[in-house]
Design an enzyme around this catalytic site. Structure first.
Site, PDB file in Angstrom:
ATOM      1  N   THR A 115       0.789  -1.274  -0.026  1.00 17.99           N
ATOM      2  CA  THR A 115       0.061   0.233  -0.055  1.00 17.99           C
ATOM      3  C   THR A 115       0.838   1.216   0.056  1.00 17.99           C
ATOM      4  O   THR A 115       1.542   1.495   0.791  1.00 17.99           O
ATOM      5  CB  THR A 115      -0.888  -0.022   1.315  1.00 17.99           C
ATOM      6  OG1 THR A 115      -1.488  -1.215   1.272  1.00 17.99           O
ATOM      7  CG2 THR A 115      -1.991   1.222   1.195  1.00 17.99           C
ATOM      8  N   TYR A 133       7.451  10.497   6.318  1.00 14.25           N
ATOM      9  CA  TYR A 133       6.579   9.403   5.929  1.00 14.25           C
ATOM     10  C   TYR A 133       6.646   9.167   4.179  1.00 14.25           C
ATOM     11  O   TYR A 133       6.849   7.943   3.816  1.00 14.25           O
ATOM     12  CB  TYR A 133       5.058   9.981   5.966  1.00 14.25           C
ATOM     13  CG  TYR A 133       4.010   9.180   5.172  1.00 14.25           C
ATOM     14  CD1 TYR A 133       3.575   7.782   5.463  1.00 14.25           C
ATOM     15  CD2 TYR A 133       3.287   9.841   4.273  1.00 14.25           C
ATOM     16  CE1 TYR A 133       2.664   7.057   5.094  1.00 14.25           C
ATOM     17  CE2 TYR A 133       2.328   9.134   3.671  1.00 14.25           C
ATOM     18  CZ  TYR A 133       2.024   7.960   4.020  1.00 14.25           C
ATOM     19  OH  TYR A 133       0.826   7.041   3.232  1.00 14.25           O
TER      20      TYR A 133
END
Length: 301
Positions: A115, A133
């Site tokens: 993902t 991130y």
């Protein structure tokens, strides 16, 4: 006969919807979590899942007990919104999934569904917003490309656009705007709202994973990427106005009260060609998806 699936991130927003869909399709689902994970999203199907707490169990155990898996679905992630250190982001977004990928290859799993995010573009991760991130998501995708090519397994990288639906984190953009409108607080300060996003309902995103599972034998070896969205971009301004209307809110919308972030992505829109070749397409219109979200137990209290 159902497939044998290992799923990470099952207690989260997307992962819980995936777990429910996999169970509904009669697959045997093994989830990896932590002993202190909040499992409230899985309450109705907990008894139909096989669960392992990775803070108490070695990663090799579920592989040895349940192999061979037909696929690994990796959705667990850390965004850095909880003030995680850079080292913690690397641990969650690179080290753990790399260990998972290596174990899956060692135990003969031929499909790894990863993902990924639309916001991991060269433009986005040059900015400081959520840099850790975006950088760690990029690093793991590169590891997936490298190892799948060497071992001739399939690493399917799902680049998700802006997913929304019931039981997302309240701090996410759409739930935040929805709750603010429902509370009818005096005013809501937002950006000018000219930036556009591809808003895809969570059920459509889940179906993308299911379609890839169904077509697993036809997927190419090595790294292959699928963009998951509607293929249409909607401005933030239009989205906020739709939520405002659907909630019958009297709140004053103050567009332009907040500046754009540095290096803001002004338009993101999925190219769904690769998924459409597998007979997948987005089915839920934005207005319908927002309405279904509002009718869910979460907002219909």
């Amino acid at each position: 006969m159902g497939l044998r699936i290992m799923l990470t991130g099952a207690t989260g927003f997307l992962g819980s919807h995936l777990a429910r869909a996999l169970v509904r399709n009669k697959h045997h689902v093994v989830i990896l979590k932590r002993s202190f994970s909040d499992c409230s999203r899985l309450g109705d199907i907990a008894g139909e899942l096989t669960s392992y707490d990775l803070d108490k169990t070695e990663l090799r155990i579920p592989f040895e007990r349940h192999q061979p898996f037909d696929a690994i679905i990796h959705t667990a992630t850390a965004y850095g919104r909880r003030d995680e250190s850079d080292a913690a982001l690397v641990e969650t977004n690179v080290t753990f999934p790399l260990q998972l990928l290596q174990a899956s290859i060692q135990h003969g799993t031929e499909l790894f569904l990863n993902t990924d995010t639309f916001s991991r573009t060269a433009l986005a991760w040059q900015a400081t917003y959520m840099l850790g991130y975006h950088l760690t998501k990029k690093q793991f995708a590169e590891w997936g490309s490298h190892l799948s090519a060497i071992h001739q397994t399939t690493f399917a990288n799902l680049r998700l656009e802006h997913i929304y639906g019931p039981f997302d984190q309240s701090s996410k953009f759409i739930p935040f705007i929805t709750n603010w409108c429902l509370r009818n607080i005096a005013e809501l300060a937002v950006t000018a709202g000219e930036q556009k996003r591809d808003f895809v309902y969570v059920d459509d995103a889940v179906n993308a994973y299911l379609v890839l599972l169904e077509n697993r034998s036809a997927l190419p070896k090595g790294f292959v990427e699928y963009q998951v969205g509607t293929g249409q971009a909607t401005s933030i301004r239009e989205l906020v106005q739709k939520i405002h209307a659907l909630t019958h809110s009297s709140i004053e919308l103050k567009f332009g009260a907040i500046p754009y972030r540095e290096k803001e992505i002004m338009c993101s829109q999925a190219d769904t060609t690769a998924l459409e070749r597998l007979d997948w397409k987005s089915k839920v219109r934005l207005e319908d998806g927002l309405a279904m979200m509002l009718e869910s137990e979460e907002f219909a209290k």
